[in-house]
Design a protein around this motif. Structure first.
Motif, PDB file in Angstrom:
ATOM      1  N   ASP A 186       0.781  -1.261   0.121  1.00  0.00           N
ATOM      2  CA  ASP A 186      -0.265   0.237  -0.158  1.00  0.00           C
ATOM      3  C   ASP A 186       0.857   1.245  -0.023  1.00  0.00           C
ATOM      4  O   ASP A 186       0.631   2.344  -0.377  1.00  0.00           O
ATOM      5  CB  ASP A 186      -1.030  -0.119   1.006  1.00  0.00           C
ATOM      6  N   ARG A 187       2.191   1.160   0.531  1.00  0.00           N
ATOM      7  CA  ARG A 187       2.883   2.188   0.608  1.00  0.00           C
ATOM      8  C   ARG A 187       3.358   2.614  -0.766  1.00  0.00           C
ATOM      9  O   ARG A 187       3.577   3.856  -0.981  1.00  0.00           O
ATOM     10  CB  ARG A 187       4.194   1.925   1.538  1.00  0.00           C
ATOM     11  N   SER A 190       0.579   4.399  -2.473  1.00  0.00           N
ATOM     12  CA  SER A 190       0.405   6.069  -1.960  1.00  0.00           C
ATOM     13  C   SER A 190       1.742   6.974  -2.471  1.00  0.00           C
ATOM     14  O   SER A 190       1.254   7.882  -2.834  1.00  0.00           O
ATOM     15  CB  SER A 190       0.725   5.759  -0.281  1.00  0.00           C
ATOM     16  N   ALA A 194       1.346  10.094  -4.384  1.00  0.00           N
ATOM     17  CA  ALA A 194       1.879  11.180  -4.106  1.00  0.00           C
ATOM     18  C   ALA A 194       2.877  12.037  -5.557  1.00  0.00           C
ATOM     19  O   ALA A 194       2.732  13.233  -5.612  1.00  0.00           O
ATOM     20  CB  ALA A 194       2.846  11.166  -2.907  1.00  0.00           C
ATOM     21  N   ASN A 214      -8.689   3.089   3.839  1.00  0.00           N
ATOM     22  CA  ASN A 214      -7.174   3.218   4.011  1.00  0.00           C
ATOM     23  C   ASN A 214      -6.761   4.228   2.881  1.00  0.00           C
ATOM     24  O   ASN A 214      -5.922   4.905   3.077  1.00  0.00           O
ATOM     25  CB  ASN A 214      -6.549   1.986   3.875  1.00  0.00           C
ATOM     26  N   ARG A 215      -7.345   3.774   1.583  1.00  0.00           N
ATOM     27  CA  ARG A 215      -6.634   4.597   0.510  1.00  0.00           C
ATOM     28  C   ARG A 215      -7.119   6.116   0.637  1.00  0.00           C
ATOM     29  O   ARG A 215      -6.539   6.786   0.270  1.00  0.00           O
ATOM     30  CB  ARG A 215      -7.519   4.149  -0.880  1.00  0.00           C
ATOM     31  N   GLN A 218      -4.799   7.573   2.921  1.00  0.00           N
ATOM     32  CA  GLN A 218      -3.770   7.992   2.161  1.00  0.00           C
ATOM     33  C   GLN A 218      -3.751   9.582   1.358  1.00  0.00           C
ATOM     34  O   GLN A 218      -2.819  10.366   1.547  1.00  0.00           O
ATOM     35  CB  GLN A 218      -3.287   7.066   1.343  1.00  0.00           C
ATOM     36  N   ILE A 219      -4.797   9.586   0.679  1.00  0.00           N
ATOM     37  CA  ILE A 219      -4.797  10.864  -0.035  1.00  0.00           C
ATOM     38  C   ILE A 219      -4.909  11.978   0.735  1.00  0.00           C
ATOM     39  O   ILE A 219      -4.626  13.059   0.336  1.00  0.00           O
ATOM     40  CB  ILE A 219      -6.025  10.432  -1.034  1.00  0.00           C
ATOM     41  N   ASN A 221      -3.685  12.260   3.525  1.00  0.00           N
ATOM     42  CA  ASN A 221      -2.434  12.483   3.884  1.00  0.00           C
ATOM     43  C   ASN A 221      -1.549  13.481   2.942  1.00  0.00           C
ATOM     44  O   ASN A 221      -0.855  14.184   3.246  1.00  0.00           O
ATOM     45  CB  ASN A 221      -1.954  11.461   4.564  1.00  0.00           C
ATOM     46  N   ILE A 222      -1.650  13.107   1.764  1.00  0.00           N
ATOM     47  CA  ILE A 222      -1.064  13.547   0.675  1.00  0.00           C
ATOM     48  C   ILE A 222      -1.450  15.018   0.329  1.00  0.00           C
ATOM     49  O   ILE A 222      -0.414  16.039   0.308  1.00  0.00           O
ATOM     50  CB  ILE A 222      -1.381  13.063  -0.596  1.00  0.00           C
ATOM     51  N   SER A 308      -8.221   5.063  -9.126  1.00  0.00           N
ATOM     52  CA  SER A 308      -7.609   4.233  -8.226  1.00  0.00           C
ATOM     53  C   SER A 308      -8.266   2.968  -7.943  1.00  0.00           C
ATOM     54  O   SER A 308      -8.821   2.615  -6.872  1.00  0.00           O
ATOM     55  CB  SER A 308      -7.096   5.045  -7.043  1.00  0.00           C
TER      56      SER A 308
END
Length: 533
Positions: A186-187, A190, A194, A214-215, A218-219, A221-222, A308
Protein backbone atom coordinates in the motif's frame (compact mmCIF):
# COMPACT_ATOMS: atom_id res chain seq x y z
CA UNK A 1 -23.31 -16.74 1.42
CA UNK A 2 -22.36 -19.80 3.42
CA UNK A 3 -24.35 -21.84 5.95
CA UNK A 4 -22.88 -23.86 8.83
CA UNK A 5 -25.21 -26.45 10.31
CA UNK A 6 -24.99 -28.91 13.18
CA UNK A 7 -27.99 -30.72 14.64
CA UNK A 8 -30.82 -28.22 14.99
CA UNK A 9 -28.66 -25.09 14.76
CA UNK A 10 -27.37 -23.22 11.75
CA UNK A 11 -25.80 -19.84 11.16
CA UNK A 12 -25.04 -17.86 8.02
CA UNK A 13 -21.75 -16.22 7.02
CA UNK A 14 -22.25 -13.18 4.78
CA UNK A 15 -25.15 -12.28 2.51
CA UNK A 16 -23.82 -10.71 -0.66
CA UNK A 17 -25.10 -9.68 -4.04
CA UNK A 18 -23.59 -9.63 -7.51
CA UNK A 19 -24.07 -7.09 -10.23
CA UNK A 20 -25.89 -8.14 -13.42
CA UNK A 21 -24.13 -9.69 -16.36
CA UNK A 22 -24.48 -8.26 -19.86
CA UNK A 23 -27.43 -10.46 -20.80
CA UNK A 24 -29.45 -9.47 -17.70
CA UNK A 25 -31.11 -6.47 -19.33
CA UNK A 26 -32.86 -4.14 -16.89
CA UNK A 27 -31.77 -6.11 -13.81
CA UNK A 28 -30.43 -4.00 -10.94
CA UNK A 29 -28.54 -6.72 -9.09
CA UNK A 30 -28.63 -10.44 -8.27
CA UNK A 31 -28.96 -12.15 -4.89
CA UNK A 32 -28.68 -15.81 -3.86
CA UNK A 33 -31.73 -18.04 -3.86
CA UNK A 34 -32.87 -18.08 -0.22
CA UNK A 35 -35.10 -21.16 -0.47
CA UNK A 36 -32.98 -23.27 1.92
CA UNK A 37 -32.89 -20.43 4.45
CA UNK A 38 -36.64 -20.01 4.19
CA UNK A 39 -37.26 -23.70 4.86
CA UNK A 40 -34.95 -23.67 7.90
CA UNK A 41 -35.57 -20.16 9.26
CA UNK A 42 -36.53 -21.44 12.71
CA UNK A 43 -33.06 -23.01 13.11
CA UNK A 44 -31.02 -19.88 12.32
CA UNK A 45 -29.11 -18.63 15.35
CA UNK A 46 -27.35 -15.72 13.65
CA UNK A 47 -25.95 -14.02 10.57
CA UNK A 48 -22.23 -13.22 10.76
CA UNK A 49 -20.69 -10.64 8.41
CA UNK A 50 -16.96 -10.71 7.66
CA UNK A 51 -16.68 -7.25 6.07
CA UNK A 52 -18.59 -4.40 4.43
CA UNK A 53 -18.28 -5.05 0.69
CA UNK A 54 -21.51 -5.38 -1.30
CA UNK A 55 -20.70 -8.95 -2.34
CA UNK A 56 -20.87 -9.81 1.38
CA UNK A 57 -23.63 -7.56 2.79
CA UNK A 58 -25.68 -6.46 -0.24
CA UNK A 59 -28.38 -9.14 0.07
CA UNK A 60 -28.80 -8.75 3.85
CA UNK A 61 -32.13 -6.84 3.65
CA UNK A 62 -33.62 -9.64 1.56
CA UNK A 63 -32.24 -12.30 3.90
CA UNK A 64 -33.70 -10.53 6.94
CA UNK A 65 -37.12 -10.46 5.27
CA UNK A 66 -36.93 -14.24 5.10
CA UNK A 67 -35.34 -14.82 8.53
CA UNK A 68 -35.00 -11.91 10.96
CA UNK A 69 -32.09 -13.43 12.88
CA UNK A 70 -29.49 -11.50 14.93
CA UNK A 71 -26.77 -9.91 12.78
CA UNK A 72 -23.15 -9.79 13.99
CA UNK A 73 -20.48 -7.58 12.46
CA UNK A 74 -17.60 -5.23 13.22
CA UNK A 75 -18.38 -1.53 13.85
CA UNK A 76 -17.62 -0.25 10.34
CA UNK A 77 -19.47 -3.15 8.72
CA UNK A 78 -22.54 -2.50 10.84
CA UNK A 79 -22.24 1.22 10.13
CA UNK A 80 -22.78 0.60 6.42
CA UNK A 81 -25.39 -2.07 7.19
CA UNK A 82 -27.42 0.42 9.25
CA UNK A 83 -27.42 2.85 6.36
CA UNK A 84 -28.54 0.09 3.99
CA UNK A 85 -31.32 -1.09 6.30
CA UNK A 86 -32.56 2.50 6.69
CA UNK A 87 -33.03 2.66 2.93
CA UNK A 88 -35.24 -0.44 3.14
CA UNK A 89 -37.06 0.87 6.25
CA UNK A 90 -35.87 -2.20 8.19
CA UNK A 91 -33.46 -0.76 10.74
CA UNK A 92 -36.06 -0.56 13.54
CA UNK A 93 -36.87 -4.29 13.21
CA UNK A 94 -33.30 -5.57 12.82
CA UNK A 95 -31.15 -6.94 15.66
CA UNK A 96 -27.56 -5.77 15.13
CA UNK A 97 -24.71 -6.75 17.46
CA UNK A 98 -21.12 -5.47 17.28
CA UNK A 99 -18.25 -7.94 17.43
CA UNK A 100 -14.49 -7.28 17.64
CA UNK A 101 -11.33 -9.28 16.89
CA UNK A 102 -10.31 -11.62 19.72
CA UNK A 103 -13.93 -11.74 20.97
CA UNK A 104 -15.86 -14.99 21.12
CA UNK A 105 -19.46 -15.60 20.12
CA UNK A 106 -21.53 -18.62 21.11
CA UNK A 107 -24.14 -19.77 18.60
CA UNK A 108 -25.59 -23.07 19.80
CA UNK A 109 -22.89 -25.76 19.49
CA UNK A 110 -20.62 -23.34 17.61
CA UNK A 111 -18.14 -20.99 19.25
CA UNK A 112 -16.75 -18.32 16.95
CA UNK A 113 -13.57 -16.31 17.50
CA UNK A 114 -12.87 -13.36 15.23
CA UNK A 115 -9.46 -12.71 13.67
CA UNK A 116 -8.43 -9.38 12.18
CA UNK A 117 -7.66 -9.57 8.44
CA UNK A 118 -6.30 -6.93 6.08
CA UNK A 119 -8.42 -6.22 3.04
CA UNK A 120 -9.42 -3.26 0.86
CA UNK A 121 -12.00 -2.25 3.46
CA UNK A 122 -11.37 -1.65 7.15
CA UNK A 123 -12.70 -3.86 9.94
CA UNK A 124 -12.54 -7.15 8.08
CA UNK A 125 -12.39 -10.40 10.02
CA UNK A 126 -11.75 -14.06 9.50
CA UNK A 127 -13.45 -16.58 11.78
CA UNK A 128 -12.13 -19.49 13.82
CA UNK A 129 -15.17 -21.73 14.25
CA UNK A 130 -15.01 -24.26 17.06
CA UNK A 131 -17.40 -27.10 16.25
CA UNK A 132 -18.12 -30.40 18.05
CA UNK A 133 -15.94 -32.09 15.41
CA UNK A 134 -13.00 -29.68 15.38
CA UNK A 135 -11.79 -26.22 14.47
CA UNK A 136 -12.70 -24.75 11.07
CA UNK A 137 -10.93 -21.58 9.94
CA UNK A 138 -12.72 -19.25 7.51
CA UNK A 139 -10.27 -16.61 6.28
CA UNK A 140 -12.82 -14.19 4.83
CA UNK A 141 -11.41 -11.91 2.13
CA UNK A 142 -7.81 -11.24 3.11
CA UNK A 143 -4.30 -10.32 2.14
CA UNK A 144 -1.16 -10.46 4.24
CA UNK A 145 0.31 -6.98 4.34
CA UNK A 146 2.24 -5.07 6.97
CA UNK A 147 1.75 -1.63 5.44
CA UNK A 148 -1.89 -0.92 6.28
CA UNK A 149 -2.95 1.48 9.02
CA UNK A 150 -2.37 0.40 12.61
CA UNK A 151 -4.68 -2.40 13.67
CA UNK A 152 -5.74 -3.25 10.10
CA UNK A 153 -3.10 -5.85 9.18
CA UNK A 154 -3.89 -9.56 9.07
CA UNK A 155 -3.23 -11.15 12.46
CA UNK A 156 -0.89 -13.91 11.28
CA UNK A 157 -0.05 -14.85 14.90
CA UNK A 158 -3.67 -15.67 15.61
CA UNK A 159 -3.91 -17.85 12.51
CA UNK A 160 -0.67 -19.56 13.60
CA UNK A 161 -2.16 -20.23 17.05
CA UNK A 162 -5.10 -21.89 15.32
CA UNK A 163 -2.59 -24.10 13.52
CA UNK A 164 -0.98 -25.02 16.82
CA UNK A 165 -4.34 -26.08 18.26
CA UNK A 166 -5.10 -28.17 15.19
CA UNK A 167 -7.30 -27.10 12.29
CA UNK A 168 -9.83 -29.56 10.95
CA UNK A 169 -10.45 -27.52 7.79
CA UNK A 170 -9.26 -24.28 6.22
CA UNK A 171 -11.65 -22.33 3.98
CA UNK A 172 -9.44 -19.82 2.16
CA UNK A 173 -10.02 -16.88 -0.22
CA UNK A 174 -9.16 -18.01 -3.78
CA UNK A 175 -9.75 -14.78 -5.74
CA UNK A 176 -6.13 -14.02 -6.67
CA UNK A 177 -4.70 -17.53 -6.87
CA UNK A 178 -3.66 -16.80 -10.45
CA UNK A 179 -1.33 -13.99 -9.31
CA UNK A 180 2.26 -14.95 -8.50
CA UNK A 181 4.19 -13.46 -5.59
CA UNK A 182 2.79 -11.02 -3.04
CA UNK A 183 0.30 -8.18 -3.26
CA UNK A 184 1.78 -4.76 -3.98
CA UNK A 185 2.53 -2.71 -0.87
CA UNK A 186 0.00 0.00 0.00
CA UNK A 187 2.94 2.32 0.60
CA UNK A 188 3.99 1.92 -3.04
CA UNK A 189 0.53 2.98 -4.17
CA UNK A 190 0.59 5.92 -1.79
CA UNK A 191 3.98 6.98 -3.17
CA UNK A 192 2.67 6.72 -6.74
CA UNK A 193 -0.35 8.90 -5.96
CA UNK A 194 1.92 11.39 -4.19
CA UNK A 195 4.12 11.49 -7.31
CA UNK A 196 1.06 12.20 -9.46
CA UNK A 197 -0.02 14.96 -7.05
CA UNK A 198 3.44 16.54 -7.22
CA UNK A 199 3.42 16.64 -11.00
CA UNK A 200 -0.16 17.76 -11.51
CA UNK A 201 -0.56 21.43 -12.54
CA UNK A 202 -4.26 21.58 -11.68
CA UNK A 203 -6.91 19.75 -9.71
CA UNK A 204 -6.60 16.07 -8.88
CA UNK A 205 -9.79 14.01 -8.99
CA UNK A 206 -9.43 10.51 -7.54
CA UNK A 207 -12.18 7.94 -8.15
CA UNK A 208 -12.25 4.81 -6.01
CA UNK A 209 -14.51 2.45 -4.08
CA UNK A 210 -16.26 4.32 -1.28
CA UNK A 211 -15.37 1.61 1.25
CA UNK A 212 -11.61 1.85 0.63
CA UNK A 213 -10.99 3.88 3.78
CA UNK A 214 -7.24 3.20 3.89
CA UNK A 215 -6.76 4.61 0.38
CA UNK A 216 -8.90 7.64 1.19
CA UNK A 217 -6.79 8.31 4.29
CA UNK A 218 -3.63 8.07 2.21
CA UNK A 219 -4.98 10.70 -0.18
CA UNK A 220 -5.99 12.96 2.71
CA UNK A 221 -2.44 12.67 4.09
CA UNK A 222 -0.99 13.59 0.68
CA UNK A 223 -3.30 16.61 0.51
CA UNK A 224 -2.31 17.73 4.00
CA UNK A 225 1.41 17.40 3.25
CA UNK A 226 1.08 19.44 0.05
CA UNK A 227 -1.26 22.09 1.45
CA UNK A 228 -4.13 20.96 -0.73
CA UNK A 229 -7.81 20.94 0.25
CA UNK A 230 -9.95 17.80 -0.01
CA UNK A 231 -13.52 17.60 -1.27
CA UNK A 232 -15.52 14.39 -0.82
CA UNK A 233 -18.16 14.11 -3.53
CA UNK A 234 -20.67 11.32 -4.02
CA UNK A 235 -23.30 10.01 -1.62
CA UNK A 236 -21.71 6.61 -0.91
CA UNK A 237 -18.25 8.05 -0.26
CA UNK A 238 -19.66 10.76 2.01
CA UNK A 239 -21.50 8.12 4.05
CA UNK A 240 -18.44 5.83 4.29
CA UNK A 241 -16.15 8.71 5.36
CA UNK A 242 -18.65 9.90 7.95
CA UNK A 243 -18.91 6.43 9.50
CA UNK A 244 -15.12 5.92 9.44
CA UNK A 245 -14.53 9.28 11.14
CA UNK A 246 -17.10 8.56 13.84
CA UNK A 247 -15.38 5.25 14.57
CA UNK A 248 -11.89 6.76 14.61
CA UNK A 249 -10.66 5.00 11.46
CA UNK A 250 -9.92 8.30 9.71
CA UNK A 251 -8.09 11.46 10.73
CA UNK A 252 -9.13 14.42 8.60
CA UNK A 253 -8.06 17.84 9.88
CA UNK A 254 -10.90 20.36 9.71
CA UNK A 255 -8.76 22.83 7.79
CA UNK A 256 -8.15 20.27 5.03
CA UNK A 257 -11.74 19.41 4.12
CA UNK A 258 -13.92 21.73 2.05
CA UNK A 259 -17.47 21.54 0.68
CA UNK A 260 -18.59 21.75 -2.93
CA UNK A 261 -19.80 25.31 -2.34
CA UNK A 262 -16.23 26.31 -1.38
CA UNK A 263 -14.59 24.74 -4.41
CA UNK A 264 -14.31 27.98 -6.39
CA UNK A 265 -12.61 29.74 -3.48
CA UNK A 266 -9.35 27.85 -4.01
CA UNK A 267 -6.92 27.68 -6.95
CA UNK A 268 -7.11 24.43 -8.92
CA UNK A 269 -3.59 23.42 -7.88
CA UNK A 270 -4.69 23.43 -4.23
CA UNK A 271 -7.61 21.01 -4.60
CA UNK A 272 -8.01 17.21 -4.49
CA UNK A 273 -11.49 15.77 -5.12
CA UNK A 274 -12.22 12.23 -3.91
CA UNK A 275 -15.24 10.71 -5.60
CA UNK A 276 -16.93 7.53 -6.81
CA UNK A 277 -17.45 6.06 -10.27
CA UNK A 278 -14.23 4.16 -10.91
CA UNK A 279 -16.26 1.29 -12.45
CA UNK A 280 -18.11 3.47 -14.95
CA UNK A 281 -21.39 3.47 -13.01
CA UNK A 282 -23.75 5.59 -15.15
CA UNK A 283 -25.13 7.78 -12.33
CA UNK A 284 -21.90 8.15 -10.35
CA UNK A 285 -20.26 11.52 -9.72
CA UNK A 286 -17.37 10.74 -12.10
CA UNK A 287 -19.76 9.74 -14.91
CA UNK A 288 -21.61 13.04 -14.52
CA UNK A 289 -18.30 14.95 -14.47
CA UNK A 290 -17.26 13.20 -17.68
CA UNK A 291 -20.61 13.92 -19.33
CA UNK A 292 -20.59 17.55 -18.22
CA UNK A 293 -23.83 17.17 -16.25
CA UNK A 294 -22.41 17.49 -12.72
CA UNK A 295 -23.84 20.62 -11.13
CA UNK A 296 -20.69 21.68 -9.26
CA UNK A 297 -17.68 19.96 -10.84
CA UNK A 298 -16.70 20.32 -14.50
CA UNK A 299 -13.70 18.53 -15.99
CA UNK A 300 -11.28 20.93 -17.65
CA UNK A 301 -7.77 21.46 -18.95
CA UNK A 302 -4.95 20.55 -16.52
CA UNK A 303 -7.21 18.33 -14.38
CA UNK A 304 -5.65 14.97 -13.51
CA UNK A 305 -8.19 12.15 -13.05
CA UNK A 306 -6.95 9.06 -11.19
CA UNK A 307 -8.98 5.83 -11.34
CA UNK A 308 -7.57 4.12 -8.25
CA UNK A 309 -9.23 0.74 -8.63
CA UNK A 310 -9.08 -2.42 -10.69
CA UNK A 311 -11.31 -2.70 -13.76
CA UNK A 312 -13.90 -5.30 -12.77
CA UNK A 313 -14.61 -7.69 -15.69
CA UNK A 314 -17.73 -6.57 -17.53
CA UNK A 315 -17.19 -2.88 -16.73
CA UNK A 316 -14.38 -2.24 -19.22
CA UNK A 317 -16.57 -0.62 -21.90
CA UNK A 318 -18.28 1.73 -19.45
CA UNK A 319 -14.93 2.75 -17.92
CA UNK A 320 -13.34 3.28 -21.35
CA UNK A 321 -16.28 5.48 -22.33
CA UNK A 322 -15.75 7.71 -19.29
CA UNK A 323 -11.99 7.89 -19.90
CA UNK A 324 -12.60 8.98 -23.50
CA UNK A 325 -15.05 11.67 -22.42
CA UNK A 326 -12.61 13.01 -19.83
CA UNK A 327 -9.82 13.21 -22.42
CA UNK A 328 -12.19 15.09 -24.75
CA UNK A 329 -12.67 17.66 -22.01
CA UNK A 330 -8.92 18.22 -21.81
CA UNK A 331 -8.21 16.27 -18.62
CA UNK A 332 -5.36 13.80 -18.17
CA UNK A 333 -6.42 10.34 -16.96
CA UNK A 334 -4.34 7.85 -14.97
CA UNK A 335 -5.64 4.28 -14.68
CA UNK A 336 -4.37 0.78 -14.02
CA UNK A 337 -3.26 0.03 -17.59
CA UNK A 338 -0.78 2.91 -17.62
CA UNK A 339 0.23 3.19 -13.96
CA UNK A 340 0.26 1.14 -10.74
CA UNK A 341 -2.37 3.07 -8.80
CA UNK A 342 -4.31 0.17 -7.28
CA UNK A 343 -3.48 -2.67 -4.95
CA UNK A 344 -5.70 -5.72 -4.60
CA UNK A 345 -7.35 -6.62 -1.32
CA UNK A 346 -7.01 -10.35 -2.02
CA UNK A 347 -3.97 -12.51 -1.28
CA UNK A 348 -1.58 -13.57 -4.07
CA UNK A 349 -0.14 -17.09 -4.30
CA UNK A 350 2.71 -16.65 -1.80
CA UNK A 351 0.29 -15.27 0.79
CA UNK A 352 -2.09 -18.17 0.15
CA UNK A 353 0.80 -20.56 0.72
CA UNK A 354 1.62 -18.77 3.97
CA UNK A 355 -1.97 -19.13 5.19
CA UNK A 356 -1.81 -22.88 4.55
CA UNK A 357 1.52 -23.11 6.40
CA UNK A 358 0.21 -21.08 9.34
CA UNK A 359 -2.94 -23.14 9.86
CA UNK A 360 -1.71 -26.60 8.73
CA UNK A 361 -5.24 -27.91 8.10
CA UNK A 362 -6.27 -31.54 7.85
CA UNK A 363 -8.76 -30.65 5.11
CA UNK A 364 -8.61 -27.78 2.64
CA UNK A 365 -11.64 -26.08 1.04
CA UNK A 366 -10.92 -23.33 -1.52
CA UNK A 367 -13.58 -20.59 -1.29
CA UNK A 368 -14.56 -17.24 -2.80
CA UNK A 369 -13.78 -17.29 -6.49
CA UNK A 370 -14.86 -18.63 -9.83
CA UNK A 371 -14.55 -22.37 -10.40
CA UNK A 372 -11.13 -22.08 -12.07
CA UNK A 373 -9.87 -20.22 -8.99
CA UNK A 374 -11.08 -23.03 -6.73
CA UNK A 375 -9.34 -25.66 -8.88
CA UNK A 376 -6.07 -23.72 -9.04
CA UNK A 377 -6.16 -23.11 -5.28
CA UNK A 378 -6.77 -26.82 -4.73
CA UNK A 379 -3.69 -27.63 -6.84
CA UNK A 380 -1.67 -25.08 -4.86
CA UNK A 381 -2.73 -26.76 -1.60
CA UNK A 382 -1.70 -30.14 -3.00
CA UNK A 383 1.70 -28.69 -3.90
CA UNK A 384 1.93 -27.55 -0.28
CA UNK A 385 1.61 -31.14 0.93
CA UNK A 386 -2.12 -31.55 1.58
CA UNK A 387 -3.24 -34.94 0.22
CA UNK A 388 -5.56 -34.78 -2.77
CA UNK A 389 -8.24 -36.76 -0.95
CA UNK A 390 -8.23 -34.09 1.78
CA UNK A 391 -8.99 -31.26 -0.63
CA UNK A 392 -12.69 -30.57 -1.14
CA UNK A 393 -13.78 -28.42 -4.08
CA UNK A 394 -17.46 -27.55 -3.74
CA UNK A 395 -19.68 -25.61 -6.12
CA UNK A 396 -22.62 -23.43 -5.13
CA UNK A 397 -25.31 -25.54 -3.51
CA UNK A 398 -23.09 -28.54 -2.71
CA UNK A 399 -22.90 -29.72 0.90
CA UNK A 400 -19.54 -30.41 2.56
CA UNK A 401 -20.17 -32.93 5.33
CA UNK A 402 -17.92 -33.69 8.31
CA UNK A 403 -18.35 -36.60 10.69
CA UNK A 404 -16.17 -38.93 12.77
CA UNK A 405 -15.16 -40.80 9.60
CA UNK A 406 -13.86 -37.74 7.75
CA UNK A 407 -15.14 -35.20 5.24
CA UNK A 408 -16.74 -35.38 1.82
CA UNK A 409 -18.75 -33.37 -0.72
CA UNK A 410 -22.24 -34.80 -0.94
CA UNK A 411 -25.80 -33.85 -1.79
CA UNK A 412 -26.93 -30.45 -2.97
CA UNK A 413 -29.47 -27.94 -1.74
CA UNK A 414 -31.63 -25.75 -3.92
CA UNK A 415 -29.61 -22.72 -4.92
CA UNK A 416 -29.31 -20.28 -7.76
CA UNK A 417 -29.72 -16.63 -8.62
CA UNK A 418 -32.64 -14.34 -7.92
CA UNK A 419 -32.77 -11.19 -10.02
CA UNK A 420 -33.87 -7.91 -8.47
CA UNK A 421 -35.60 -5.61 -10.94
CA UNK A 422 -36.79 -2.39 -9.30
CA UNK A 423 -39.10 -3.48 -6.50
CA UNK A 424 -39.58 -6.93 -7.98
CA UNK A 425 -37.80 -9.84 -6.28
CA UNK A 426 -37.46 -12.91 -8.45
CA UNK A 427 -40.06 -11.67 -10.94
CA UNK A 428 -37.54 -11.72 -13.76
CA UNK A 429 -36.71 -15.15 -15.12
CA UNK A 430 -35.25 -16.59 -18.30
CA UNK A 431 -38.39 -15.91 -20.33
CA UNK A 432 -38.49 -12.22 -19.34
CA UNK A 433 -34.78 -11.80 -20.09
CA UNK A 434 -35.31 -13.46 -23.47
CA UNK A 435 -38.19 -11.09 -24.24
CA UNK A 436 -36.03 -8.09 -23.28
CA UNK A 437 -33.20 -9.35 -25.46
CA UNK A 438 -35.53 -9.83 -28.41
CA UNK A 439 -37.02 -6.36 -27.90
CA UNK A 440 -33.53 -4.81 -27.74
CA UNK A 441 -32.25 -6.65 -30.81
CA UNK A 442 -35.31 -7.13 -33.01
CA UNK A 443 -37.64 -4.25 -32.12
CA UNK A 444 -41.39 -3.97 -31.62
CA UNK A 445 -44.38 -3.64 -33.96
CA UNK A 446 -47.79 -2.64 -32.60
CA UNK A 447 -50.93 -3.13 -34.70
CA UNK A 448 -54.08 -1.21 -33.70
CA UNK A 449 -57.42 -1.92 -35.33
CA UNK A 450 -61.14 -2.05 -34.54
CA UNK A 451 -64.06 -4.08 -35.97
CA UNK A 452 -67.74 -3.31 -36.04
CA UNK A 453 -69.47 -5.84 -33.80
CA UNK A 454 -72.50 -6.32 -36.09
CA UNK A 455 -70.94 -6.28 -39.55
CA UNK A 456 -67.39 -7.45 -38.82
CA UNK A 457 -66.04 -4.64 -40.98
CA UNK A 458 -62.84 -2.81 -40.06
CA UNK A 459 -63.81 0.64 -38.75
CA UNK A 460 -60.34 1.73 -37.63
CA UNK A 461 -56.88 0.84 -38.86
CA UNK A 462 -54.93 -1.18 -39.32
CA UNK A 463 -52.54 1.32 -37.76
CA UNK A 464 -48.92 0.13 -37.47
CA UNK A 465 -46.44 1.60 -35.00
CA UNK A 466 -42.83 0.39 -34.98
CA UNK A 467 -40.17 0.92 -32.34
CA UNK A 468 -36.52 -0.02 -32.28
CA UNK A 469 -35.86 -1.11 -35.85
CA UNK A 470 -37.39 1.16 -38.50
CA UNK A 471 -38.34 4.82 -38.86
CA UNK A 472 -41.68 5.17 -40.56
CA UNK A 473 -40.81 8.44 -42.33
CA UNK A 474 -37.87 6.78 -44.10
CA UNK A 475 -39.47 3.43 -44.91
CA UNK A 476 -43.11 4.18 -45.45
CA UNK A 477 -43.37 1.44 -48.07
CA UNK A 478 -42.66 -1.21 -45.43
CA UNK A 479 -45.60 -0.03 -43.37
CA UNK A 480 -47.87 0.15 -46.43
CA UNK A 481 -46.93 -3.38 -47.46
CA UNK A 482 -47.43 -4.65 -43.91
CA UNK A 483 -50.94 -3.13 -43.90
CA UNK A 484 -51.67 -5.06 -47.07
CA UNK A 485 -50.57 -8.28 -45.37
CA UNK A 486 -52.99 -7.56 -42.53
CA UNK A 487 -55.89 -6.71 -44.83
CA UNK A 488 -55.38 -9.95 -46.76
CA UNK A 489 -55.70 -11.92 -43.51
CA UNK A 490 -58.87 -10.03 -42.55
CA UNK A 491 -60.37 -10.73 -45.96
CA UNK A 492 -59.46 -14.40 -45.70
CA UNK A 493 -60.92 -14.79 -42.19
CA UNK A 494 -64.51 -13.75 -42.67
CA UNK A 495 -67.11 -12.81 -40.01
CA UNK A 496 -68.50 -16.35 -40.10
CA UNK A 497 -65.25 -17.90 -38.77
CA UNK A 498 -65.55 -19.01 -35.09
CA UNK A 499 -63.29 -17.08 -32.69
CA UNK A 500 -62.49 -14.73 -35.58
CA UNK A 501 -60.53 -12.19 -33.53
CA UNK A 502 -58.38 -14.90 -31.96
CA UNK A 503 -57.65 -16.44 -35.36
CA UNK A 504 -56.82 -13.05 -36.91
CA UNK A 505 -54.49 -12.19 -34.04
CA UNK A 506 -52.59 -15.49 -34.35
CA UNK A 507 -52.26 -15.38 -38.13
CA UNK A 508 -51.36 -11.70 -38.05
CA UNK A 509 -48.43 -12.31 -35.68
CA UNK A 510 -47.08 -15.15 -37.80
CA UNK A 511 -47.50 -13.39 -41.13
CA UNK A 512 -45.98 -10.08 -40.01
CA UNK A 513 -43.01 -11.79 -38.39
CA UNK A 514 -42.35 -13.65 -41.66
CA UNK A 515 -42.85 -10.49 -43.70
CA UNK A 516 -40.40 -8.37 -41.70
CA UNK A 517 -37.81 -11.15 -41.67
CA UNK A 518 -38.10 -11.46 -45.45
CA UNK A 519 -37.86 -7.70 -46.08
CA UNK A 520 -35.36 -6.46 -43.47
CA UNK A 521 -33.97 -9.59 -41.80
CA UNK A 522 -35.57 -8.89 -38.39
CA UNK A 523 -38.07 -10.80 -36.25
CA UNK A 524 -39.72 -8.04 -34.19
CA UNK A 525 -42.16 -8.69 -31.39
CA UNK A 526 -45.68 -8.29 -32.84
CA UNK A 527 -48.35 -6.91 -30.51
CA UNK A 528 -51.84 -6.76 -32.08
CA UNK A 529 -54.48 -4.71 -30.26
CA UNK A 530 -57.89 -5.54 -31.74
CA UNK A 531 -61.12 -4.02 -30.45
CA UNK A 532 -64.74 -4.84 -31.28
CA UNK A 533 -67.04 -1.84 -31.02
Amino acid sequence: MMVFEYGTTLFVIDAGLMFPEDYMLGVDFVIPDLDYIKKNRSLISGIVLTHAHEDHIGALPFLLKVANAPVFGTPFTLGLVRNKLEEYDMLHTSKLHEIHPQERLKLGPFELEFIRVGHSVVDGVGIAINTPLGLIVHTGDFKISHTLNDGQNTDVRKFARCGEKGVLALMSDSTNVEKEGYTVSDREISAKIAEIAHGSPGRIIVALFASNINRIQQIVNIARDRNRKVLFNGRSIEIAVRIARELGYMDIPEEVEITADQLDLYPDEEVIIITTGSQGEPMSALARIAAGTHKQIKAKQQDTIVLSSKFIPGNEKAIANIINKLYKRGADVVYEKISDIHVSGHAFREELKLMINLTRPKYFIPAHGEYRHLVLHARLAEDMGIPRQSILVAENGQVVEFDEKGARVRDTVNTGRVMIDGKGVGDVGRSVLKERRVLSEEGLVIVNMAFDEETGVVVYGPEIVSRGFVFETETGHLVDDAQCVILEIIEDVGPEVPDRIKVIRSRLQTALRQYFYFTIGRRPVILPFIMVI
